[in-house]
Design a protein around this motif. Structure first.
Motif, PDB file in Angstrom:
ATOM      1  N   PHE A   1      40.416  29.463   2.726  1.00  0.00           N
ATOM      2  CA  PHE A   1      40.146  30.030   1.409  1.00  0.00           C
ATOM      3  C   PHE A   1      38.667  29.924   1.047  1.00  0.00           C
ATOM      4  CE2 PHE A   1      44.528  28.458   1.322  1.00  0.00           C
ATOM      5  CZ  PHE A   1      45.219  29.575   0.875  1.00  0.00           C
ATOM      6  N   PHE A   2      38.269  30.728   0.058  1.00  0.00           N
ATOM      7  CA  PHE A   2      36.966  30.593  -0.583  1.00  0.00           C
ATOM      8  C   PHE A   2      37.167  30.676  -2.094  1.00  0.00           C
ATOM      9  CE2 PHE A   2      37.415  35.206   0.012  1.00  0.00           C
ATOM     10  CZ  PHE A   2      37.023  35.702  -1.228  1.00  0.00           C
ATOM     11  N   THR A   3      36.214  30.150  -2.848  1.00  0.00           N
ATOM     12  CA  THR A   3      36.256  30.247  -4.304  1.00  0.00           C
ATOM     13  C   THR A   3      34.985  30.915  -4.807  1.00  0.00           C
ATOM     14  OG1 THR A   3      35.307  28.034  -4.602  1.00  0.00           O
ATOM     15  CG2 THR A   3      37.714  28.207  -4.520  1.00  0.00           C
ATOM     16  N   VAL A   4      34.974  31.275  -6.089  1.00  0.00           N
ATOM     17  CA  VAL A   4      33.871  32.071  -6.637  1.00  0.00           C
ATOM     18  C   VAL A   4      33.461  31.551  -8.011  1.00  0.00           C
ATOM     19  CG1 VAL A   4      33.134  34.381  -7.308  1.00  0.00           C
ATOM     20  CG2 VAL A   4      34.708  34.108  -5.396  1.00  0.00           C
ATOM     21  N   GLN A   5      32.157  31.594  -8.254  1.00  0.00           N
ATOM     22  CA  GLN A   5      31.584  31.263  -9.555  1.00  0.00           C
ATOM     23  C   GLN A   5      30.814  32.485 -10.059  1.00  0.00           C
ATOM     24  OE1 GLN A   5      30.812  28.040 -11.630  1.00  0.00           O
ATOM     25  NE2 GLN A   5      30.422  29.829 -12.904  1.00  0.00           N
TER      26      GLN A   5
ATOM     27  N   TYR B   1      40.525  34.862  -0.907  1.00  0.00           N
ATOM     28  CA  TYR B   1      40.276  34.251  -2.209  1.00  0.00           C
ATOM     29  C   TYR B   1      41.367  33.231  -2.517  1.00  0.00           C
ATOM     30  CZ  TYR B   1      39.337  33.698  -7.172  1.00  0.00           C
ATOM     31  OH  TYR B   1      39.060  33.165  -8.408  1.00  0.00           O
ATOM     32  N   ALA B   2      40.986  32.161  -3.208  1.00  0.00           N
ATOM     33  CA  ALA B   2      41.882  31.028  -3.411  1.00  0.00           C
ATOM     34  C   ALA B   2      43.155  31.378  -4.182  1.00  0.00           C
ATOM     35  CB  ALA B   2      41.133  29.912  -4.141  1.00  0.00           C
ATOM     36  N   ASN B   3      43.121  32.446  -4.978  1.00  0.00           N
ATOM     37  CA  ASN B   3      44.298  32.816  -5.761  1.00  0.00           C
ATOM     38  C   ASN B   3      45.172  33.852  -5.059  1.00  0.00           C
ATOM     39  OD1 ASN B   3      45.854  32.479  -8.126  1.00  0.00           O
ATOM     40  ND2 ASN B   3      45.012  34.335  -9.026  1.00  0.00           N
ATOM     41  N   ASN B   4      44.820  34.204  -3.837  1.00  0.00           N
ATOM     42  CA  ASN B   4      45.583  35.198  -3.077  1.00  0.00           C
ATOM     43  C   ASN B   4      46.783  34.519  -2.410  1.00  0.00           C
ATOM     44  OD1 ASN B   4      46.571  37.057  -1.217  1.00  0.00           O
ATOM     45  ND2 ASN B   4      44.554  37.845  -0.700  1.00  0.00           N
ATOM     46  N   ASP B   5      47.983  34.910  -2.812  1.00  0.00           N
ATOM     47  CA  ASP B   5      49.193  34.299  -2.246  1.00  0.00           C
ATOM     48  C   ASP B   5      49.945  35.248  -1.315  1.00  0.00           C
ATOM     49  OD1 ASP B   5      50.129  36.106  -4.054  1.00  0.00           O
ATOM     50  OD2 ASP B   5      51.397  34.711  -5.183  1.00  0.00           O
ATOM     51  N   LYS B   6      49.296  36.362  -0.928  1.00  0.00           N
ATOM     52  CA  LYS B   6      49.967  37.359  -0.096  1.00  0.00           C
ATOM     53  C   LYS B   6      49.807  37.075   1.392  1.00  0.00           C
ATOM     54  CE  LYS B   6      51.006  39.631  -3.826  1.00  0.00           C
ATOM     55  NZ  LYS B   6      52.376  39.569  -4.371  1.00  0.00           N
ATOM     56  N   THR B   7      48.592  36.733   1.807  1.00  0.00           N
ATOM     57  CA  THR B   7      48.316  36.608   3.237  1.00  0.00           C
ATOM     58  C   THR B   7      49.042  35.428   3.868  1.00  0.00           C
ATOM     59  OG1 THR B   7      46.141  37.616   2.922  1.00  0.00           O
ATOM     60  CG2 THR B   7      46.484  36.384   4.950  1.00  0.00           C
ATOM     61  N   TYR B   8      48.923  34.247   3.256  1.00  0.00           N
ATOM     62  CA  TYR B   8      49.523  33.039   3.828  1.00  0.00           C
ATOM     63  C   TYR B   8      50.823  32.638   3.142  1.00  0.00           C
ATOM     64  CZ  TYR B   8      44.888  32.675   5.900  1.00  0.00           C
ATOM     65  OH  TYR B   8      43.723  32.934   6.583  1.00  0.00           O
TER      66      TYR B   8
ATOM     67  N   LEU C   1      38.899  23.212  -3.152  1.00  0.00           N
ATOM     68  CA  LEU C   1      38.566  23.883  -1.895  1.00  0.00           C
ATOM     69  C   LEU C   1      38.101  22.868  -0.863  1.00  0.00           C
ATOM     70  CD1 LEU C   1      37.912  26.536  -0.246  1.00  0.00           C
ATOM     71  CD2 LEU C   1      35.615  26.363  -1.206  1.00  0.00           C
ATOM     72  N   LEU C   2      37.274  21.924  -1.291  1.00  0.00           N
ATOM     73  CA  LEU C   2      36.698  20.948  -0.365  1.00  0.00           C
ATOM     74  C   LEU C   2      37.690  19.848   0.010  1.00  0.00           C
ATOM     75  CD1 LEU C   2      33.224  20.598  -2.115  1.00  0.00           C
ATOM     76  CD2 LEU C   2      33.678  21.765   0.052  1.00  0.00           C
ATOM     77  N   ASN C   3      38.520  19.424  -0.946  1.00  0.00           N
ATOM     78  CA  ASN C   3      39.378  18.255  -0.731  1.00  0.00           C
ATOM     79  C   ASN C   3      40.833  18.581  -0.415  1.00  0.00           C
ATOM     80  OD1 ASN C   3      37.133  16.784  -1.379  1.00  0.00           O
ATOM     81  ND2 ASN C   3      38.140  15.457  -2.862  1.00  0.00           N
ATOM     82  N   GLY C   4      41.299  19.769  -0.823  1.00  0.00           N
ATOM     83  CA  GLY C   4      42.727  20.056  -0.770  1.00  0.00           C
ATOM     84  C   GLY C   4      43.239  20.429   0.605  1.00  0.00           C
ATOM     85  N   THR C   5      44.524  20.209   0.789  1.00  0.00           N
ATOM     86  CA  THR C   5      45.212  20.633   2.007  1.00  0.00           C
ATOM     87  C   THR C   5      46.682  20.864   1.658  1.00  0.00           C
ATOM     88  OG1 THR C   5      45.584  20.111   4.350  1.00  0.00           O
ATOM     89  CG2 THR C   5      45.861  18.306   2.779  1.00  0.00           C
ATOM     90  N   GLN C   6      47.387  21.564   2.515  1.00  0.00           N
ATOM     91  CA  GLN C   6      48.798  21.850   2.300  1.00  0.00           C
ATOM     92  C   GLN C   6      49.464  22.036   3.660  1.00  0.00           C
ATOM     93  OE1 GLN C   6      46.934  25.206   0.130  1.00  0.00           O
ATOM     94  NE2 GLN C   6      48.807  26.282   0.647  1.00  0.00           N
ATOM     95  N   SER C   7      50.760  21.928   3.657  1.00  0.00           N
ATOM     96  CA  SER C   7      51.473  22.000   4.933  1.00  0.00           C
ATOM     97  C   SER C   7      51.263  23.350   5.610  1.00  0.00           C
ATOM     98  CB  SER C   7      52.967  21.739   4.713  1.00  0.00           C
ATOM     99  OG  SER C   7      53.513  22.673   3.783  1.00  0.00           O
ATOM    100  N   SER C   8      51.163  24.398   4.809  1.00  0.00           N
ATOM    101  CA  SER C   8      50.884  25.730   5.351  1.00  0.00           C
ATOM    102  C   SER C   8      49.984  26.473   4.373  1.00  0.00           C
ATOM    103  CB  SER C   8      52.188  26.521   5.545  1.00  0.00           C
ATOM    104  OG  SER C   8      51.920  27.824   6.006  1.00  0.00           O
TER     105      SER C   8
ATOM    106  N   ASN D   1      51.199  31.709   0.098  1.00  0.00           N
ATOM    107  CA  ASN D   1      50.924  30.884  -1.068  1.00  0.00           C
ATOM    108  C   ASN D   1      49.423  30.831  -1.321  1.00  0.00           C
ATOM    109  OD1 ASN D   1      51.846  28.912   1.412  1.00  0.00           O
ATOM    110  ND2 ASN D   1      49.873  28.330   0.567  1.00  0.00           N
ATOM    111  N   ALA D   2      49.063  30.584  -2.570  1.00  0.00           N
ATOM    112  CA  ALA D   2      47.654  30.467  -2.915  1.00  0.00           C
ATOM    113  C   ALA D   2      47.126  29.105  -2.478  1.00  0.00           C
ATOM    114  CB  ALA D   2      47.472  30.658  -4.416  1.00  0.00           C
ATOM    115  N   MET D   3      45.826  28.886  -2.680  1.00  0.00           N
ATOM    116  CA  MET D   3      45.223  27.612  -2.317  1.00  0.00           C
ATOM    117  C   MET D   3      45.860  26.478  -3.113  1.00  0.00           C
ATOM    118  SD  MET D   3      41.198  26.494  -2.584  1.00  0.00           S
ATOM    119  CE  MET D   3      41.261  26.067  -4.337  1.00  0.00           C
ATOM    120  N   ALA D   4      46.131  25.381  -2.440  1.00  0.00           N
ATOM    121  CA  ALA D   4      46.751  24.237  -3.101  1.00  0.00           C
ATOM    122  C   ALA D   4      45.897  23.773  -4.264  1.00  0.00           C
ATOM    123  CB  ALA D   4      46.938  23.098  -2.095  1.00  0.00           C
ATOM    124  N   ASN D   5      46.546  23.571  -5.432  1.00  0.00           N
ATOM    125  CA  ASN D   5      45.930  23.058  -6.660  1.00  0.00           C
ATOM    126  C   ASN D   5      45.022  24.061  -7.353  1.00  0.00           C
ATOM    127  OD1 ASN D   5      47.112  20.445  -6.330  1.00  0.00           O
ATOM    128  ND2 ASN D   5      45.518  19.955  -4.830  1.00  0.00           N
TER     129      ASN D   5
END
Length: 259
Positions: free
Chosen positions: A162-166, A120-127, A147-154, A129-133
């Motif tokens: 990541f995935f997001t949810v509605q 999940y995009a707000n999970n900062d434990k596995t990697y 989710l579609l446009n973002g990227t980060q160094s790690s 940090n959470a998903m960028a932005n």
């Protein structure tokens, strides 16, 4: 001549300090044995209750995939990507299921060649940090754009990790972008990026304006692709959905994939 048998009554008994010591020792041994049995039975009862609770949770707490739609990126109604760019996975909970925290959910998706393990995009434990932005106060559509446009160094491009949810139905208002807790009766859509490296120039995906800056997901959902999605919650049964994409997408922007 039959004589009457006489019975002798023996009134003698063991007396003395030795007998008293033996009696006290027997009482003490019985008391210790009873204490051990009571303690052991209590421990076994606690373990049995804990095991039963865990077993019940493992059996009853599971996600149910209702359906899966694929969406193609486009620039106009006549200019669409050759592959599917986004998966919309509609998910609910099984009857009697315990609450499921999507923040701890792992989604593994493979196109038959490559595999992505998503959190999940707000999970900062596995990697780390959470998903960028990602923002817990933003709408699901905004986080889908990241989710579609973002990227980060790690770890890298957001769509690969990541995935997001509605949320669709949430009667008890337990679900939010910050705390995605599902209860029985809740219904959500999980967004999974499957943008292909050959479809990066299209400007819109499912109504979200990407401006042609979407990132490669490392997956290619071309026609006739065999796709497997495995969802592993923190506790409970694993859910799986497998499908084969149609032989041709034609002019359709949205394609029903599962069931």
């Amino acid at each position: 001549m039959i004589s009457n048998a006489s019975l002798k009554r023996n009134n003698t008994a063991q007396v003395g300090i030795g007998t008293l010591i033996i009696f006290i020792a027997m009482v003490l041994i019985a008391a210790v044995a009873a204490s051990v049995l009571i303690q052991t039975s209590g421990t076994l009862q606690q373990q049995a209750q804990s095991t039963g609770k865990q077993a019940t949770q493992e059996v009853s707490s599971n996600l149910v995939v209702k359906n899966i739609e694929g969406v193609r990126a486009k620039t106009s109604s006549t200019s669409m990507a050759s592959n599917i760019s986004l998966l919309k996975v509609k998910v609910g909970l099984n009857v009697g299921s315990s609450p499921v925290d999507l923040n701890q959910l792992i989604i593994s998706i493979t196109d038959g060649t490559n595999t992505n393990d998503l959190i999940y995009a707000n999970n900062d434990k596995t990697y780390g940090n959470a998903m960028a932005n990602f923002s817990s106060s933003e709408t699901a559509a905004t986080n889908l754009l990241y989710l579609l446009n973002g990227t980060q160094s790690s770890p890298g491009a957001n769509g690969m990790y990541f995935f997001t949810v509605q949320k669709i139905r949430d009667e008890d208002v337990s679900f939010s972008q910050a705390n995605p807790i599902m209860n029985t009766g809740d219904l959500v859509t999980i967004y999974i990026s499957v943008v292909s490296d050959g479809d990066l120039s299209y400007t819109t995906i499912d109504g979200v304006t990407t401006g042609g800056t979407q990132k490669d997901s490392n997956l290619d959902l071309a026609p006739r692709s065999t796709v497997t999605i495995v969802m592993t919650p923190e506790a409970g049964a694993t859910s799986m959905a497998e499908f084969v994409t149609p032989s041709s997408y034609g002019t359709r922007e949205t394609i029903q994939l599962y069931p």
